[in-house]
Enzyme design. Sequence first.
Site, PDB file in Angstrom:
ATOM      1  N   SER A  11       7.096 -33.317  27.191  1.00 42.45           N
ATOM      2  CA  SER A  11       6.384 -33.048  25.745  1.00 42.45           C
ATOM      3  C   SER A  11       6.408 -34.038  25.149  1.00 42.45           C
ATOM      4  O   SER A  11       7.461 -34.627  24.621  1.00 42.45           O
ATOM      5  CB  SER A  11       7.417 -31.964  25.215  1.00 42.45           C
ATOM      6  OG  SER A  11       7.025 -31.537  23.959  1.00 42.45           O
ATOM      7  N   HIS A  36       2.358 -32.450  28.107  1.00 45.17           N
ATOM      8  CA  HIS A  36       2.568 -31.198  27.495  1.00 45.17           C
ATOM      9  C   HIS A  36       2.462 -31.443  25.770  1.00 45.17           C
ATOM     10  O   HIS A  36       2.932 -32.342  25.092  1.00 45.17           O
ATOM     11  CB  HIS A  36       3.769 -30.364  27.751  1.00 45.17           C
ATOM     12  CG  HIS A  36       4.305 -29.398  27.039  1.00 45.17           C
ATOM     13  ND1 HIS A  36       3.688 -28.064  27.591  1.00 45.17           N
ATOM     14  CD2 HIS A  36       4.681 -28.839  25.873  1.00 45.17           C
ATOM     15  CE1 HIS A  36       3.956 -27.069  26.854  1.00 45.17           C
ATOM     16  NE2 HIS A  36       4.813 -27.372  25.617  1.00 45.17           N
ATOM     17  N   ASP A  38       2.294 -29.971  22.244  1.00 44.93           N
ATOM     18  CA  ASP A  38       2.870 -28.881  21.377  1.00 44.93           C
ATOM     19  C   ASP A  38       1.991 -28.774  20.105  1.00 44.93           C
ATOM     20  O   ASP A  38       2.620 -29.526  19.238  1.00 44.93           O
ATOM     21  CB  ASP A  38       4.398 -29.119  21.101  1.00 44.93           C
ATOM     22  CG  ASP A  38       5.117 -28.761  22.304  1.00 44.93           C
ATOM     23  OD1 ASP A  38       5.054 -27.780  23.037  1.00 44.93           O
ATOM     24  OD2 ASP A  38       5.898 -29.451  22.744  1.00 44.93           O
ATOM     25  N   MET A  40       1.458 -27.183  16.538  1.00 46.55           N
ATOM     26  CA  MET A  40       2.168 -26.198  15.633  1.00 46.55           C
ATOM     27  C   MET A  40       1.553 -26.404  14.315  1.00 46.55           C
ATOM     28  O   MET A  40       1.211 -27.409  13.649  1.00 46.55           O
ATOM     29  CB  MET A  40       3.738 -26.581  15.475  1.00 46.55           C
ATOM     30  CG  MET A  40       4.470 -26.839  16.713  1.00 46.55           C
ATOM     31  SD  MET A  40       6.184 -27.248  16.386  1.00 46.55           S
ATOM     32  CE  MET A  40       6.776 -27.623  18.035  1.00 46.55           C
ATOM     33  N   HIS A  69      -0.074 -26.491  24.603  1.00 47.61           N
ATOM     34  CA  HIS A  69       0.758 -25.332  24.092  1.00 47.61           C
ATOM     35  C   HIS A  69       0.494 -24.999  22.670  1.00 47.61           C
ATOM     36  O   HIS A  69       1.053 -25.639  21.748  1.00 47.61           O
ATOM     37  CB  HIS A  69       2.263 -25.543  24.496  1.00 47.61           C
ATOM     38  CG  HIS A  69       3.058 -24.624  24.061  1.00 47.61           C
ATOM     39  ND1 HIS A  69       4.601 -24.768  23.944  1.00 47.61           N
ATOM     40  CD2 HIS A  69       2.896 -23.258  23.514  1.00 47.61           C
ATOM     41  CE1 HIS A  69       5.015 -23.496  23.608  1.00 47.61           C
ATOM     42  NE2 HIS A  69       4.288 -22.549  23.319  1.00 47.61           N
ATOM     43  N   MET A  71       1.008 -23.099  19.681  1.00 43.16           N
ATOM     44  CA  MET A  71       1.853 -22.491  18.664  1.00 43.16           C
ATOM     45  C   MET A  71       1.402 -22.311  17.303  1.00 43.16           C
ATOM     46  O   MET A  71       1.805 -22.770  16.310  1.00 43.16           O
ATOM     47  CB  MET A  71       3.405 -23.031  18.761  1.00 43.16           C
ATOM     48  CG  MET A  71       4.111 -22.994  19.940  1.00 43.16           C
ATOM     49  SD  MET A  71       5.334 -24.203  20.035  1.00 43.16           S
ATOM     50  CE  MET A  71       4.426 -25.751  20.522  1.00 43.16           C
ATOM     51  N   MET A 140       9.302 -19.231  27.307  1.00 44.46           N
ATOM     52  CA  MET A 140      10.136 -19.978  26.444  1.00 44.46           C
ATOM     53  C   MET A 140      11.440 -19.974  26.389  1.00 44.46           C
ATOM     54  O   MET A 140      11.929 -18.752  26.507  1.00 44.46           O
ATOM     55  CB  MET A 140       9.620 -20.022  25.038  1.00 44.46           C
ATOM     56  CG  MET A 140       8.239 -20.031  24.492  1.00 44.46           C
ATOM     57  SD  MET A 140       7.713 -21.784  24.607  1.00 44.46           S
ATOM     58  CE  MET A 140       9.356 -22.491  23.723  1.00 44.46           C
ATOM     59  N   ASP A 178       9.875 -23.971  29.082  1.00 45.25           N
ATOM     60  CA  ASP A 178       9.566 -24.924  28.013  1.00 45.25           C
ATOM     61  C   ASP A 178      10.916 -24.572  26.961  1.00 45.25           C
ATOM     62  O   ASP A 178      10.994 -23.452  26.424  1.00 45.25           O
ATOM     63  CB  ASP A 178       8.407 -24.622  27.391  1.00 45.25           C
ATOM     64  CG  ASP A 178       8.126 -25.609  26.265  1.00 45.25           C
ATOM     65  OD1 ASP A 178       8.994 -26.566  26.198  1.00 45.25           O
ATOM     66  OD2 ASP A 178       7.089 -25.654  25.672  1.00 45.25           O
TER      67      ASP A 178
HETATM   68  C1  DX5 Z   1       9.435 -26.186  21.415  1.00 46.20           C
HETATM   69  C2  DX5 Z   1       8.293 -26.933  22.438  1.00 46.20           C
HETATM   70  C3  DX5 Z   1       8.967 -27.825  23.419  1.00 46.20           C
HETATM   71  C4  DX5 Z   1       9.719 -28.677  22.958  1.00 46.20           C
HETATM   72  C5  DX5 Z   1      10.711 -29.018  23.951  1.00 46.20           C
HETATM   73  O1  DX5 Z   1       8.772 -25.381  20.536  1.00 46.20           O
HETATM   74  O2  DX5 Z   1       7.478 -25.768  22.744  1.00 46.20           O
HETATM   75  O3  DX5 Z   1       7.817 -28.061  24.206  1.00 46.20           O
HETATM   76  O4  DX5 Z   1       8.984 -30.113  22.907  1.00 46.20           O
HETATM   77  O5  DX5 Z   1      11.620 -29.954  23.678  1.00 46.20           O
HETATM   78  P1  DX5 Z   1      13.081 -30.076  24.377  1.00 46.20           P
HETATM   79  O6  DX5 Z   1      12.787 -30.471  25.853  1.00 46.20           O
HETATM   80  O7  DX5 Z   1      13.726 -31.182  23.464  1.00 46.20           O
HETATM   81  O8  DX5 Z   1      13.695 -28.795  24.060  1.00 46.20           O
HETATM   82 ZN    ZN Z   2       5.809 -26.447  24.203  1.00 49.97          ZN
END
Ligand code: DX5
Ligand code: ZN
Length: 226
Positions: A11, A36, A38, A40, A69, A71, A140, A178
């Site tokens: 990630s 990956h 993320d 947001m 991903h 979010m 998740m 994840d």
């Molecule tokens: C959380 C993300 C994850 C995050 C995981 O909201 O979707 O992808 O980066 O990070 P770790 O592995 O540190 O929990």
């Molecule tokens: Zn993620």
Amino acid sequence: MTDQGFILSPSLLSSDFSRLHEELAALEQAGLQWAHWDVMDGHFVPNITFGAPVIAKCRARSSLFFDVHLMIEQPEAYLDDFVRAGADLICVHAEASRHLERVVSRIQELGAKPAVALNPHTPLNVLEYVLPRLDMVLVMSVNPGFGGQRFIPFSLKKVRDLKNMIEHRKSKALIQVDGGVDLDNTKAIVDSGADVLVSGSAFFGHPPYARRRQQFKEAVQADSSG
Ligand code: DX5
Ligand code: ZN
């Protein structure tokens, strides 16, 4: 599949954002195949990261499989942007999509692989009718929004139940996990049926990346009987 039965998708949330293209190159050099992203929006989750323009710039410099991903609220409004930016797979949250079937179909039409993410409290049955269309389901194992949180133990049962559901339906969907993935729980997660493990802090916090990748591989091979 790579990495002894599972794919490791680091990630980028835990990478150095000021050197994203170098981080991607380092992943490729270390033998990783997925990255990956993320995304947001500060609404669906209480944090903001990056959007399609950042991914597009990095796409031009990387041939890794971009696992995106989302979010974000109203993902349907941004699908074209993310596919144009170079996303290979787009994962939307079931909780953020009022018309999930339409979103999944649109991702497919645009030529990317559709995936659906479920927050920890969301039951698997929301997938019942869309499952045959999906390339991946993301379980998740933390509440999304931040890296470095603790793995929620009931996620293992959820992965096992999802594995049964996928086998029963003869679906091709991979199972991704994840949140809070580390060397100590990797084996249990893979043994429960996960195909793709996302790791942020437990990966980027421990360079060099080739060695870290190897440690994840060995964690799965470890004999838990002794
Ligand atoms: C959380 C993300 C994850 C995050 C995981 O909201 O979707 O992808 O980066 O990070 P770790 O592995 O540190 O929990
Ligand atoms: Zn993620």
